[in-house]
Design an enzyme around this catalytic site. Structure first.
Site, short mmCIF file in Angstrom:
data_model
loop_
_atom_site.label_atom_id
_atom_site.label_comp_id
_atom_site.label_asym_id
_atom_site.label_seq_id
_atom_site.Cartn_x
_atom_site.Cartn_y
_atom_site.Cartn_z
N ARG A 64 -0.62 1.77 9.26
CA ARG A 64 -1.43 1.79 8.04
C ARG A 64 -2.78 1.16 8.35
O ARG A 64 -2.95 0.50 9.37
CB ARG A 64 -0.73 1.02 6.91
CG ARG A 64 -0.18 -0.32 7.35
CD ARG A 64 -0.19 -1.36 6.27
NE ARG A 64 -1.52 -1.66 5.81
CZ ARG A 64 -2.38 -2.42 6.49
NH1 ARG A 64 -2.06 -2.93 7.67
NH2 ARG A 64 -3.58 -2.67 5.99
N ARG A 98 -1.30 10.53 3.35
CA ARG A 98 -1.82 9.49 2.45
C ARG A 98 -3.18 9.98 1.95
O ARG A 98 -4.16 9.96 2.69
CB ARG A 98 -1.94 8.13 3.15
CG ARG A 98 -0.59 7.59 3.61
CD ARG A 98 -0.63 6.08 3.79
NE ARG A 98 -0.75 5.40 2.50
CZ ARG A 98 -1.02 4.09 2.38
NH1 ARG A 98 -1.22 3.35 3.46
NH2 ARG A 98 -1.10 3.54 1.18
N GLN A 212 0.97 -7.21 2.58
CA GLN A 212 0.28 -7.00 3.85
C GLN A 212 -0.52 -8.24 4.27
O GLN A 212 -0.69 -8.51 5.45
CB GLN A 212 -0.66 -5.79 3.77
CG GLN A 212 0.07 -4.47 3.65
CD GLN A 212 0.13 -3.96 2.23
OE1 GLN A 212 0.14 -4.76 1.28
NE2 GLN A 212 0.17 -2.66 2.05
N ASP A 253 -10.70 2.17 2.19
CA ASP A 253 -9.97 3.38 2.57
C ASP A 253 -10.78 4.64 2.31
O ASP A 253 -10.55 5.67 2.93
CB ASP A 253 -8.64 3.44 1.83
CG ASP A 253 -7.66 2.42 2.37
OD1 ASP A 253 -6.85 2.78 3.23
OD2 ASP A 253 -7.73 1.24 1.96
N ASN A 263 -10.09 0.59 -2.17
CA ASN A 263 -9.42 -0.29 -1.22
C ASN A 263 -8.09 -0.72 -1.84
O ASN A 263 -7.77 -0.37 -2.98
CB ASN A 263 -10.29 -1.51 -0.90
CG ASN A 263 -9.76 -2.30 0.29
OD1 ASN A 263 -9.53 -1.75 1.36
ND2 ASN A 263 -9.52 -3.59 0.11
#
Length: 380
Positions: A64, A98, A212, A253, A263
């Protein structure tokens, strides 16, 4: 098609395992990933033998982070080509794994374009597969270079905005070497500050629901010997109120043409807090994250994740009792709202740091100029 696992490291000591790499064992080429879902308890590698296995690794978050997803997408196309599978089918599956992370589709597109161009030129599928692999390796190298340049530019910006050093930086989600071909995006800037003695404290949001920050950023900060403190996401406001945050650094992202930044969910509230408390809110991302085809924040497709990620806790060595593979923390049948990302409007962003330059103030015109300059450099 089944993935294979290989245990790495001895006695729990940190190792320098690449986040992603291409290997060619006798039984055929594979893409090897450091499985991020197993961190920090174990450093375990996941071996993907075909594109569907890599798609599953992307969806499950074994790999990721926007930049490394682009690299994974490119290697996935190369893997399909090298093993004789349908490249277009593989590319479609990878690009859609994704939807919010634009780097993924960029990587897929580059490798597929290289494959098609060579196939059209020579008619040789083997040579076309090598061209796709070369494109993936080039993207991997470029991302490592971009990471170093972003760290340099980001540190210079911090010095400009906050002269004197002693920076107390708040970050959200994970933006280190686990998301990059190099040392990361926002985390790389904090790491650069640490190396020159200018980082006083790295505040690490835990980043619920998948943690995360707690599992990955704290893991990377500890390995790097950085002064860091973990906090629950809902404690950030009290940290700002206490005057303990000098700057917020996050990754991205997808950055829309108008400068809106998608994000990890929880980034937008930090931007609001930063604006109220007059704290710089800085986005660090490679130029490949800027998507000129997405006009504004409202046009960004925000990935919706399964509800069990909120209603259950999944962590290494936690007993599995829930339907989603974790330990239930909410009553059976509870529905959950679980967007993977949120969108921060450009007026709340102090600056966007890329390898090609810093955009501040953040405007559509400045971003367009940056992207045009980047294209000239690439072509040149």
């Amino acid at each position: 098609m089944a993935d294979q696992y290989a245990q790495s490291g001895e006695d729990g000591r940190p190792t320098e395992i690449p986040t992603i790499r291409w290997e060619e064992p006798p039984e055929g080429p594979v893409v090897v990933l450091l499985d991020q879902t197993r961190l920090p308890a174990e450093e375990v590698e996941l071996v993907c033998t075909d594109a569907p296995a890599l798609v599953e690794a992307i969806r499950s978050l074994a790999v990721r982070g926007a930049p490394v997803l682009g690299i994974a997408g490119a290697y996935g196309v190369a893997l399909a080509a090298a093993r004789g599978f349908d490249v277009d089918e593989a590319a479609t599956g990878l690009a859609g794994a994704r939807p919010t992370a634009v780097n993924l589709s960029v990587g897929v597109r580059r490798a597929r374009s290289a494959y098609r161009a060579e196939l059209a030129r020579s008619g040789d599928a083997g040579q076309a597969a090598l061209a796709a692999l070369a494109a993936a390796r080039t993207l991997h190298r470029q991302d490592a270079d971009a990471s170093a340049r972003m760290a340099e530019r980001g540190l210079a910006l911090l010095d400009e905005l906050l002269p004197g050093g002693g920076h107390r930086i708040l970050t959200h989600c994970n933006t280190g070497s686990l998301v990059s071909g190099g040392e990361g995006t926002a985390f790389a800037v904090a790491l650069a500050a640490h190396r020159v003695g200018q980082l006083r404290r790295l505040w690490v949001d835990e980043t619920r629901p998948l943690l995360q920050g707690a599992r990955l950023t704290a893991y990377e900060a500890a390995r790097s010997g950085m002064a860091y403190t973990l906090l629950t996401d809902n404690a950030a406001g009290s940290l700002f109120a206490a005057g303990e945050v000098d700057a917020v650094l996050i990754g991205a992202d997808r950055i829309a043409a108008d400068g809106s930044v998608a994000n990890k969910v929880g980034s937008y509230p930090l931007a609001v807090l930063a604006r109220y408390h007059h704290v710089p809110f800085i986005v660090v991302a490679p130029v490949t994250t800027v998507d000129p085809d997405t006009p504004d924040g409202a046009s960004i497709e925000v990935e919706q994740r399964p509800g069990f990620e909120v209603t259950e806790v999944a962590a290494p060595q936690v007993p599995v009792t829930g339907a989603g593979g974790g330990m239930p923390v909410a009553p059976l049948g509870t529905q959950a709202y679980n967007p993977a990302f949120d969108v921060t409007p450009p007026e709340l962003v102090t600056a966007i740091v890329t390898e090609e330059g810093v955009v501040s103030p953040v405007t559509a015109e400045a971003l367009e100029e940056l992207c045009a300059r980047s294209r000239e450099v690439t072509i040149g």
